[in-house]
Design an enzyme around this catalytic site. Sequence first.
Site, PDB file in Angstrom:
ATOM      1  N   ASN A 191      35.597  24.257   9.974  1.00  0.00           N
ATOM      2  CA  ASN A 191      36.576  24.501   8.786  1.00  0.00           C
ATOM      3  C   ASN A 191      37.977  24.600   9.278  1.00  0.00           C
ATOM      4  OD1 ASN A 191      37.116  27.170   9.626  1.00  0.00           O
ATOM      5  ND2 ASN A 191      35.166  27.691   8.310  1.00  0.00           N
ATOM      6  N   ARG A 192      39.022  24.743   8.601  1.00  0.00           N
ATOM      7  CA  ARG A 192      40.337  24.682   9.005  1.00  0.00           C
ATOM      8  C   ARG A 192      40.483  25.597   9.824  1.00  0.00           C
ATOM      9  NH1 ARG A 192      43.943  24.594   3.726  1.00  0.00           N
ATOM     10  NH2 ARG A 192      42.619  26.483   3.615  1.00  0.00           N
ATOM     11  N   GLU A 194      38.625  27.570  11.644  1.00  0.00           N
ATOM     12  CA  GLU A 194      37.775  27.507  13.089  1.00  0.00           C
ATOM     13  C   GLU A 194      38.479  26.494  13.885  1.00  0.00           C
ATOM     14  OE1 GLU A 194      33.287  28.527  11.495  1.00  0.00           O
ATOM     15  OE2 GLU A 194      34.052  26.382  11.202  1.00  0.00           O
ATOM     16  N   ASP A 259      27.616  25.330   4.761  1.00  0.00           N
ATOM     17  CA  ASP A 259      26.144  24.915   4.788  1.00  0.00           C
ATOM     18  C   ASP A 259      25.732  23.481   4.103  1.00  0.00           C
ATOM     19  OD1 ASP A 259      25.817  26.874   6.524  1.00  0.00           O
ATOM     20  OD2 ASP A 259      25.038  28.233   4.797  1.00  0.00           O
TER      21      ASP A 259
END
Length: 311
Positions: A191-192, A194, A259
């Site tokens: 994600n952004r 991470e 997920d």
Amino acid sequence: MRNVRAARVLVVGDVMLDRYWFGEVSRISPEAPVPVIKIERVEERPGGAANVARNAAALGAQVWLLSVVGDDEAGAALERLLARESVQAVLHRDPQLTTTIKLRAIARHQQLLRIDFETPPSHEVLASKLEDFKRLLPQADVVVLSDYGKGGLAHIEQMIGLAAANGKPVLVDPKGDDYTRYRGATLLTPNRSEFRAVAGSWKSEQELTEKAQRLRQELELTALLVTRSEEGMTLYRQGDVLHEPADAKEVFDVSGAGDTVIGTLGVMLAAGADLPTAVRIANRAAGIVVGKLGTAVVRPDELFGPDEDER
């Protein structure tokens, strides 16, 4: 594209039990300045890699889940829940392990508190898990590795190598700031936040693209998909960038959305879709699931329409 029901997906990673305590708050505790919640209803749902697996199974795919749980009540509860979701779970029981539980107290659709219970699995259990991975791998079309940093993917480098040697695409939902362990995967889906923790911040779309392509090349990935919350998601491949704007009608709860994305990607690729098509459908699934409370799934009629013409 083949029928989704013919898709075969092997999910490996850290599983957890999501427990929800729903209630009402009408007063503040006399013991401390905290609300008192009167519990009226309790729900349990598979979380982590188990939520990835149930999302894939909800779309109609044949799904195996390989993971480690404790020899405890929560582990047994996860097995029951996964069987109900038509997931073929291979859960190694570690008597030294406490099954990871995320307990959330919710009142009026607001999360008041989360309590986590977790311990890392033993090396012996993880070694036997790798043997089961070798056994299950030939049956799968796609492998999904869901890393929540709980220790269940200690052998992830070997798993990626084995999958690549068998010609199986490997999708990884990463964790932490060391992505070298994911080298050689087909697709990484940070994600952004991470991605920022690994690649650093950016001030423009061009700078983001440069950082994403550099990371993709360094890790020898076929593609990198950065999920960007309200900005949608962007797919980076060699010489190509594809952006999908956010498709959410209403954002109610983002927990478990990642997920849903990787579970949907796995199913669509296993069904024979090309990567841009799989990303488009996964983006649509994310837009649906964030409108639901807690870890949830997207059903085929929600994703494809009543005629399920994508299937």
